[in-house]
Design an enzyme around this catalytic site. Structure first.
Site, mmCIF file in Angstrom:
data_model
loop_
_atom_site.group_PDB
_atom_site.id
_atom_site.type_symbol
_atom_site.label_atom_id
_atom_site.label_comp_id
_atom_site.label_asym_id
_atom_site.label_seq_id
_atom_site.Cartn_x
_atom_site.Cartn_y
_atom_site.Cartn_z
ATOM 1 N N LYS A 19 0.837 -1.210 0.000
ATOM 2 C CA LYS A 19 0.000 0.000 0.000
ATOM 3 C C LYS A 19 0.868 1.255 0.000
ATOM 4 C CE LYS A 19 -2.925 0.900 3.612
ATOM 5 N NZ LYS A 19 -2.734 2.280 4.106
ATOM 6 N N SER A 20 1.852 1.297 0.882
ATOM 7 C CA SER A 20 2.699 2.496 0.976
ATOM 8 C C SER A 20 3.412 2.763 -0.353
ATOM 9 C CB SER A 20 3.767 2.311 2.058
ATOM 10 O OG SER A 20 3.175 2.234 3.318
ATOM 11 N N GLY A 100 -4.799 8.267 5.461
ATOM 12 C CA GLY A 100 -3.881 9.221 6.087
ATOM 13 C C GLY A 100 -2.654 9.452 5.222
ATOM 14 N N ARG A 128 -8.223 12.599 12.591
ATOM 15 C CA ARG A 128 -6.808 12.270 12.810
ATOM 16 C C ARG A 128 -5.937 13.535 12.824
ATOM 17 N NH1 ARG A 128 -5.358 7.193 9.262
ATOM 18 N NH2 ARG A 128 -3.466 7.344 10.524
ATOM 19 N N SER A 173 7.413 8.884 12.148
ATOM 20 C CA SER A 173 6.291 8.741 11.221
ATOM 21 C C SER A 173 6.767 8.940 9.797
ATOM 22 C CB SER A 173 5.207 9.773 11.552
ATOM 23 O OG SER A 173 4.358 9.944 10.428
ATOM 24 N N GLN A 175 4.864 9.214 7.348
ATOM 25 C CA GLN A 175 3.971 10.166 6.683
ATOM 26 C C GLN A 175 4.465 11.593 6.898
ATOM 27 O OE1 GLN A 175 0.006 9.172 8.010
ATOM 28 N NE2 GLN A 175 -0.002 7.256 6.842
ATOM 29 N N ASP A 327 1.732 -1.198 11.843
ATOM 30 C CA ASP A 327 0.396 -1.591 11.356
ATOM 31 C C ASP A 327 0.068 -3.047 11.674
ATOM 32 O OD1 ASP A 327 0.037 0.944 10.378
ATOM 33 O OD2 ASP A 327 0.678 0.444 8.345
ATOM 34 N N LYS A 354 -4.473 6.088 14.817
ATOM 35 C CA LYS A 354 -4.576 5.426 13.514
ATOM 36 C C LYS A 354 -6.042 5.486 13.070
ATOM 37 C CE LYS A 354 -0.259 4.373 12.970
ATOM 38 N NZ LYS A 354 0.497 5.047 11.922
ATOM 39 N N ARG A 358 -6.440 2.090 18.188
ATOM 40 C CA ARG A 358 -6.228 0.633 18.097
ATOM 41 C C ARG A 358 -5.879 0.003 19.437
ATOM 42 N NH1 ARG A 358 -3.292 0.579 12.148
ATOM 43 N NH2 ARG A 358 -5.240 0.712 10.965
#
Ligand code: S3P
Length: 440
Positions: A19-20, A100, A128, A173, A175, A327, A354, A358
């Site tokens: 996915k990333s 995100g 978020r 992170s 991101q 994750d 997240k 979670r």
């Protein structure tokens, strides 16, 4: 959807694209010169949101299904890049849906365009935290506005000329790091991003493959990692092969370990060492996994992993290991619930922000299934035991839905999970792949 204890699972799963890396192929393809062809693209809701955002920004993107050399279907995406500043002003609000990664990475690119854009998403994404990207972008001289003044999306990015910065992020992170590095491409001087531990490095690897100049270093004593982007190089479109997503493989690793008598071959698993924490944890728990046919594909290490049913024992998971399995913690918690003894997870407060909280959701779900769990501010203490069927809320969080599906096929009795369609966010073929292992 209802789940019951499964008999031995056997067979092969070809793990769908990462996915990333799929997101990044579109992001970098859009701002490169010329065409980028991405093979093995993950056609999941999150990655399709990224494609839609770039179409709204004037990038033409083709999606095709081809037949690969081994006879399997290959999702191919072709991105007709327009260069660093080639995006056009969108006529609508960009919608990142549940993703995100889309919001935070695209914001770096939007900060270098000569127009303003607004980006929003679904109810979960609107909760978020975005201050973590607003702060560095503002330091770079880019005005960002949270429309509801709550440091969340909808977010307006006033595009312009980002200035180089030296930024230290409080969180490890990828991101945040990627947002800053992408904005740094538009600056005149090098931009430095330091994080407390090394997070996934796909942006750095792919930027380099596209002709960008990025350097990374990790301080061996403190674990702090710094990535530096040197602007001024020209990004050229590439042909990329996207490896399978270890975060998706994680569910079948757990299923293979936990369902008695199972043996599963997971093909095409990306094992980048900023992502392979789950393999280290499985070994520490006494699980049997064998890496076969280790190779490089598209600049990333890949292996086929053979997993066999094993007796697991508890372990400790914390520190710089956390970003490498961030994750996977929901499904690792399911493994811990079935292990002999205690598993302690620390330094994982990021899990609270997240797609859902979670830590709270894992504690709630495992407790409902008869496991004794202590929820802490930054982690969990899980006392291994026996899972019993229960009613579980997925909270629309794909990783919870799949982790508890694995718990459901191991538990005694019936488990029911609501809102199960959310698996489409990262793994649309999850149930089909599970079914194939059953019928062999
Ligand atoms: C991602 C980074 C991680 C991860 C997310 C994907 C990425 O988030 O949890 O699913 O592609 O960069 P953080 O970087 O916020 O930890």
């Amino acid at each position: 959807m209802k789940f019951h204890a499964e008999k031995a699972l056997r067979g092969t799963v070809k793990i769908p694209g990462d996915k990333s890396i799929s997101h990044r192929s579109v992001l970098l393809g859009a701002i490169a010169n010329g065409d980028t062809t991405a093979h093995g693209f993950l056609r999941s809701a999150d990655c399709l949101a990224t494609i839609d955002c770039f179409r709204a920004l004037g990038i033409s993107i083709e999606e095709r299904t081809e037949i690969a050399a081994d006879g399997s279907e290959d999702n191919v995406v072709i991105i007709h890049g327009k260069g660093l500043r080639g995006l056009s002003e969108p006529s609508k609000v960009l919608d990142a849906m549940n993703s995100g990664t889309t919001v935070r990475l695209i914001s770096g690119i939007l900060s270098g365009q000569n127009f303003d854009s607004t980006i929003t998403g679904d109810a979960s994404l609107r909760k978020r935290p975005m201050r973590r990207i607003m702060e560095p972008l503002e330091m770079m001289g880019i005005m960002t506005e949270s429309v509801e003044n709550n440091d969340c999306i909808p977010l307006i990015i006033h595009g312009g000329n980002p200035r180089a910065i030296r930024y230290t992020s409080k969180v490890a992170s990828a991101q945040v790091k990627s947002c800053v590095l992408l904005a740094g491409l538009y600056a005149e001087d090098p931009t430095f991003l330091t994080e407390p531990a090394l997070s996934r490095n796909h942006t750095e690897l792919m930027l380099s493959a596209f002709g960008g100049n990025v350097k990374s270093k990790v301080n061996k004593e403190t674990g702090e990692a710094t990535a530096i982007v040197y602007p001024g190089t020209i990004l050229e479109g590439q042909e990329i092969t996207i490896p399978g997503d270890i975060s998706s493989a994680a569910y079948f690793l757990a299923a293979g370990l936990l369902v008695p008598g199972s043996e599963i071959l997971l093909q095409n698993v990306g094992i980048n060492d900023t992502r392979d924490g789950i393999l280290r944890v499985i070994r520490a728990m006494g699980g049997s996994i064998k890496l076969n046919h280790v190779r490089m594909e598209g600049g990333e290490p890949v292996a086929d992993i053979l997993v066999s049913a094993s007796e697991l024992h508890g372990t400790k998971i914390g520190g710089s290991l956390i970003p490498t399995l961030i994750d996977e913690i929901p499904v690792i918690a399911v493994m811990a619930a079935c292990a002999d003894g205690d598993t302690e997870i620390t330094d994982a407060s990021e899990l609270r922000v997240k797609e859902s909280d979670r830590l709270a959701a894992i504690a709630e779900g495992l407790t409902a299934m008869g496991i004794s769990v202590e929820e802490r501010k930054d982690g969990l203490l899980i006392h291994g035991g026996t899972l019993h069927g229960a009613s579980i809320r997925s909270l629309g969080d794909h990783r919870l839905a799949m982790a508890f599906a694995i718990a459901g096929i191991v538990a005694e009795g019936e488990t029911e999970i609501d809102d199960i369609e959310c698996v489409n966010i990262s793994y649309p073929e999850f149930f089909a792949d599970l079914e194939n292992l059953r019928s062999i």
